[in-house]
Design a protein around this motif. Structure first.
Motif, short mmCIF file in Angstrom:
data_model
loop_
_atom_site.label_atom_id
_atom_site.label_comp_id
_atom_site.label_asym_id
_atom_site.label_seq_id
_atom_site.Cartn_x
_atom_site.Cartn_y
_atom_site.Cartn_z
N ASN A 50 0.67 -1.51 -0.25
CA ASN A 50 0.17 0.21 -0.12
C ASN A 50 0.90 1.14 -0.21
N GLU A 51 1.65 1.34 0.71
CA GLU A 51 2.27 2.28 0.24
C GLU A 51 3.08 2.49 -0.26
N LEU A 52 3.31 1.71 -1.87
CA LEU A 52 3.42 2.35 -2.73
C LEU A 52 3.19 2.31 -4.25
N ARG A 53 2.33 1.49 -4.46
CA ARG A 53 1.47 0.94 -5.46
C ARG A 53 0.77 1.43 -5.64
N PRO A 54 -1.31 0.89 -5.08
CA PRO A 54 -2.71 2.36 -5.07
C PRO A 54 -2.29 3.73 -5.09
N GLY A 55 -1.77 3.76 -4.13
CA GLY A 55 -2.46 5.12 -4.13
C GLY A 55 -0.84 6.32 -4.96
N LEU A 56 0.34 5.94 -5.18
CA LEU A 56 1.28 6.59 -6.21
C LEU A 56 1.07 6.43 -7.31
N ILE A 57 0.84 5.30 -7.36
CA ILE A 57 0.37 5.37 -9.15
C ILE A 57 -1.16 6.71 -9.17
N LEU A 58 -1.89 5.83 -8.94
CA LEU A 58 -3.18 6.20 -9.12
C LEU A 58 -3.47 8.39 -8.94
N TRP A 59 -2.09 8.82 -8.39
CA TRP A 59 -1.98 10.00 -7.75
C TRP A 59 -1.73 10.43 -9.94
N VAL A 60 -0.81 9.76 -10.17
CA VAL A 60 -0.24 10.39 -11.53
C VAL A 60 -1.32 9.67 -12.74
N LEU A 61 -2.09 8.90 -12.52
CA LEU A 61 -3.32 8.40 -13.35
C LEU A 61 -4.48 10.18 -13.18
N ILE A 62 -4.55 10.13 -11.83
CA ILE A 62 -5.81 11.73 -11.84
C ILE A 62 -5.36 12.68 -12.08
N ASP A 63 -3.34 13.00 -12.26
CA ASP A 63 -3.19 14.27 -12.80
C ASP A 63 -3.01 13.92 -14.46
N ILE A 64 -2.96 12.76 -14.73
CA ILE A 64 -3.40 12.87 -16.29
C ILE A 64 -4.51 13.14 -16.92
N SER A 65 -5.99 12.86 -16.06
CA SER A 65 -6.71 12.82 -16.01
C SER A 65 -7.25 14.23 -16.51
N MET A 66 -6.78 15.13 -15.29
CA MET A 66 -6.70 16.59 -15.24
C MET A 66 -6.03 17.05 -16.71
N LEU A 67 -5.22 16.76 -17.03
CA LEU A 67 -5.16 16.88 -18.00
C LEU A 67 -5.79 16.70 -19.38
N CYS A 68 -5.89 15.37 -19.42
CA CYS A 68 -7.18 15.40 -20.40
C CYS A 68 -8.82 16.60 -20.08
N GLU A 69 -8.67 16.50 -18.95
CA GLU A 69 -9.88 17.23 -18.96
C GLU A 69 -9.48 18.55 -19.15
N GLN A 70 -8.43 19.10 -19.28
CA GLN A 70 -8.62 20.43 -19.11
C GLN A 70 -8.50 20.54 -21.30
N ALA A 71 -7.25 19.77 -21.44
CA ALA A 71 -7.92 19.55 -23.50
C ALA A 71 -8.95 19.46 -24.24
N VAL A 72 -9.81 18.98 -23.96
CA VAL A 72 -10.80 18.67 -24.36
C VAL A 72 -11.84 20.87 -23.95
N ARG A 73 -11.97 21.21 -22.80
CA ARG A 73 -12.05 22.20 -22.33
C ARG A 73 -11.47 23.02 -23.46
N ARG A 74 -10.11 22.99 -23.61
CA ARG A 74 -9.35 23.94 -24.77
C ARG A 74 -9.25 23.58 -25.90
N GLY A 75 -9.74 22.76 -26.57
CA GLY A 75 -9.90 22.40 -27.53
C GLY A 75 -8.79 21.19 -28.79
N GLY A 76 -8.11 20.35 -27.38
CA GLY A 76 -7.28 19.27 -27.78
C GLY A 76 -5.75 19.35 -26.81
N LEU A 77 -4.88 18.67 -26.93
CA LEU A 77 -3.81 18.56 -25.94
C LEU A 77 -2.87 19.57 -26.91
#
Length: 422
Positions: free
Chosen positions: A211-238
């Protein structure tokens, strides 16, 4: 004639000193950490009316929310909960099936050494590969679901924290369990929070280190990627994603990658060698790390910050300096604790028989990865670099820096006490 103490009593002595102000503090933090995590979302989002909202409306909004049954029901999202459970199962399966070396941890009080499987970085690469392929195939809009189901994912992670903390607390009362020296007070709320058992395991599967390294830490990066994708959608592309968002993803993604790549180093940290696994580590790993540490990326979705090349290079330099100090100091410490001394660092042997470094980074400061000569360094410089891309419109996005400073001061105090005992 006094009876001879049982072996288990000698191996697991009763805890007589407290941290975090004892049981009242443990209760307050157990309740306060989830409340703060939710408050950072509801007080800083695209629907909050400010980040934070003006003080004259906060009280009324809180009262209206907590007295509204629909608000409480809205904290639960069945689909998000099932997705979170599937994510955790994926991490467990990846641990089991991906190849990895087995290494020994530090020696326990029993004289034994636990075996740990090393494949966190492989899990990370597999996850990034699947995520990248998914986004290429279905487009950035397909990976914005974390942003839109944020509260549901938080609730699912909180439930996972409570369930695991309760499970290992109850299991710690079985015969033969090795308890943490700081988590055997006999007071349920305190031991539940601190962690009663040192290394709860299911066969070869060590729950705490996983639990120290895997589920939370890797999910942190996935969340950041999701935030980048949401901004890309709102601003018209990557191609229209801001430098600020790319910086946050790059810095935090690299930090996580570095931690996972250097997985063996975690087995000499206080979390693994000293602390039990309880609600403190569970809620920190599952809820706090991924959903609070990603605050900057989430803020940049609804408050994109634009700046040019020079500020970008300046922020890069700050993060680079912080990483240089952080990795240099931790590398020296981890090598030395594992019996290696490639730099021929000086040290002395304490009365307890352990060794303390007196040269290199650790000769300049007792905690160079935290502080150096009372100047911010290492972790804190990186934390500042992660927040600078959000600009200076609100102090909320600098919450991580303030929180981390308090956390490291407390960790430094614990380390100092440990050194004094040595």
């Amino acid at each position: 004639m006094a009876s001879k103490p049982r072996q288990n009593d000698a191996l697991n002595p009763r805890t007589t000193t407290y941290e975090f102000l004892g049981p009242p503090g443990a209760f307050f933090i157990t309740v306060g950490v989830p409340v703060m995590a939710y408050a950072l979302y509801f007080g800083c989002s695209d629907t909050s009316g400010g980040c934070p909202p003006s003080l004259d409306i906060i009280s009324a909004r809180i009262q209206a929310a907590v007295t509204d049954k629909a608000w409480w029901v809205g904290l639960w999202d069945t689909q998000a909960s099932l997705m979170y459970l599937a994510w955790y199962i994926f991490c467990v399966v990846a641990w089991a099936v991906l190849p990895g070396d087995w290494i020994e941890g530090v020696q326990l009080r029993t004289g034994e050494k636990k075996q740990y499987k090393i494949n966190a970085f492989s899990t990370f690469l597999l996850t990034l590969g699947i995520t990248t392929g998914y986004i290429i195939r279905f487009g950035p809009q397909s990976f914005t679901f974390i942003y839109h189901k944020w509260v549901g994912f938080m609730t699912a992670s909180l439930i996972m924290s409570v369930v695991q903390a309760l499970g290992v607390y109850v299991a710690s009362f079985r015969k033969g369990a090795l308890l943490a020296l700081g988590g055997n007070s006999g007071i349920p709320i305190y031991d539940f929070y601190i962690g009663r058992e040192l290394n709860p395991s299911i066969g070869l599967f060590d729950i705490k280190s996983f639990n120290e390294l895997r589920p939370g830490l890797i999910l942190w990066v996935l969340i950041d990627i999701s935030m980048l994708c949401e901004q890309a959608v709102r601003r018209g592309g990557l191609q229209n994603v801001t430098y600020s968002m790319w910086l946050v993803l790059a810095f935090q993604g690299f930090y996580v990658a570095d931690a996972l790549y250097n997985e063996p180093a975690v087995f000499t940290t206080m979390d693994i060698t000293t602390d039990g696994f309880g609600f403190m580590l569970a809620v920190g790993n599952f809820l706090w790390v991924p959903f609070v540490y990603s605050l900057q990326a989430r803020y940049l979705v609804f408050k994109p910050v634009e700046f040019g090349l020079l500020p970008t290079l300046g922020i890069f330099a700050i993060n680079g300096l912080g990483y240089y100090i952080f990795r240099g100091a931790n590398g020296e410490k981890n090598d030395f604790r594992n019996g290696r001394n490639p730099k021929n660092l000086q040290y002395f042997t304490t009365d307890s028989g352990s060794k303390l470094l007196t040269s290199g980074w650790w000769g300049r400061s007792r905690h160079p990865n935290y502080f150096a000569d009372e100047r911010l360094s290492g972790d804190l410089l990186m934390a500042l670099a992660w927040s600078l891309p959000t600009g200076f419109e609100t102090p909320v996005t600098y919450f991580y820096v303030i929180y981390f400073a308090v956390l490291l001061l407390h960790r430094q105090h614990r380390d100092d006490e440990k050194c004094e005992k040595k």
